[in-house]
Design a protein around this motif. Structure first.
Motif, short mmCIF file in Angstrom:
data_model
loop_
_atom_site.label_atom_id
_atom_site.label_comp_id
_atom_site.label_asym_id
_atom_site.label_seq_id
_atom_site.Cartn_x
_atom_site.Cartn_y
_atom_site.Cartn_z
N LEU A 10 15.19 -1.01 9.25
CA LEU A 10 15.85 -0.72 10.58
C LEU A 10 15.51 -1.53 11.57
O LEU A 10 16.36 -1.97 12.40
CB LEU A 10 15.44 0.76 11.03
N ALA A 11 14.38 -2.35 11.80
CA ALA A 11 14.15 -3.19 12.73
C ALA A 11 13.46 -4.56 12.05
O ALA A 11 12.32 -4.47 11.58
CB ALA A 11 13.36 -2.62 13.83
N GLY A 12 14.11 -5.48 11.59
CA GLY A 12 13.49 -6.62 10.98
C GLY A 12 13.92 -6.53 9.36
O GLY A 12 14.86 -5.91 9.09
N LEU A 13 13.12 -7.13 8.68
CA LEU A 13 13.35 -7.26 7.27
C LEU A 13 12.24 -6.80 6.32
O LEU A 13 11.08 -7.47 6.71
CB LEU A 13 13.75 -8.61 7.08
N ALA A 14 12.24 -5.95 5.68
CA ALA A 14 11.21 -5.71 4.65
C ALA A 14 11.48 -6.55 3.13
O ALA A 14 12.64 -6.62 2.58
CB ALA A 14 11.32 -4.09 4.33
N LEU A 42 18.05 7.18 6.15
CA LEU A 42 17.08 7.45 5.16
C LEU A 42 16.33 8.55 5.39
O LEU A 42 15.37 8.94 4.82
CB LEU A 42 16.19 6.00 5.39
N THR A 43 16.66 9.20 6.71
CA THR A 43 15.97 10.52 7.12
C THR A 43 16.59 11.49 6.16
O THR A 43 15.80 12.72 6.03
CB THR A 43 16.11 10.82 8.49
N SER A 44 17.47 11.52 5.47
CA SER A 44 18.15 12.42 4.58
C SER A 44 17.74 12.20 3.16
O SER A 44 17.46 11.00 2.80
CB SER A 44 19.46 12.48 4.79
N ALA A 97 9.64 6.68 4.54
CA ALA A 97 8.56 7.24 5.26
C ALA A 97 8.74 6.77 6.77
O ALA A 97 8.75 7.59 7.60
CB ALA A 97 7.41 7.40 4.83
N SER A 98 8.79 5.57 7.11
CA SER A 98 9.01 5.02 8.20
C SER A 98 10.24 5.42 8.92
O SER A 98 10.21 5.85 10.14
CB SER A 98 9.11 3.34 8.12
N ALA A 99 11.48 5.49 8.34
CA ALA A 99 12.64 6.11 8.75
C ALA A 99 12.55 7.57 9.29
O ALA A 99 12.80 8.11 10.15
CB ALA A 99 13.78 6.06 7.82
N ARG A 100 11.67 8.31 8.47
CA ARG A 100 11.68 9.62 8.64
C ARG A 100 10.68 10.22 9.46
O ARG A 100 10.71 11.14 10.21
CB ARG A 100 11.22 10.45 7.29
#
Length: 103
Positions: A10-14, A42-44, A97-100
């Motif tokens: 969401l912010a940057g690159l994983a 990704l929250t859904s 998890a980070s998104a949620r």
């Protein structure tokens, strides 16, 4: 053989590094695949499932061929997919998890 899968965060690159067990005494190759999550919520559950589906498809595609463009033997493909998926799982879970839950 080493497969690396990139998922834009969401912010940057994983980065998902997915080492695979290739045939013994074989030089290791590296393949990088980009998997986009920019259009997913990704929250859904549906968004998380779609990300998993995209990663699975990218892993299968990346493991199908060696660095010379030759189809890899089935046992190497299965090992590659299994190991790549195993290595990616915790990182994908962390991204979801980070998104949620923020992070």
């Amino acid at each position: 053989m080493i497969k690396t899968i990139f998922i834009p965060a969401l912010a940057g690159l994983a980065v998902l590094a997915a080492p695979t067990a290739a045939l013994a005494n074989t030089a290791q190759d590296t393949v990088t695949v980009r998997v986009s999550a920019a259009d997913l919520d990704l929250t859904s559950d549906a968004g998380a499932a779609e990300l998993q589906k995209r990663i699975r498809a990218a892993t299968f595609k990346a493991c199908l061929y060696d660095a010379k463009g030759q189809v890899t033997p089935a046992d190497v493909q299965f090992s590659c997919v299994r190991e790549s998926s195993k290595e990616a799982r915790p990182q994908v879970a962390q991204k979801i998890a980070s998104a949620r839950f923020g992070g």
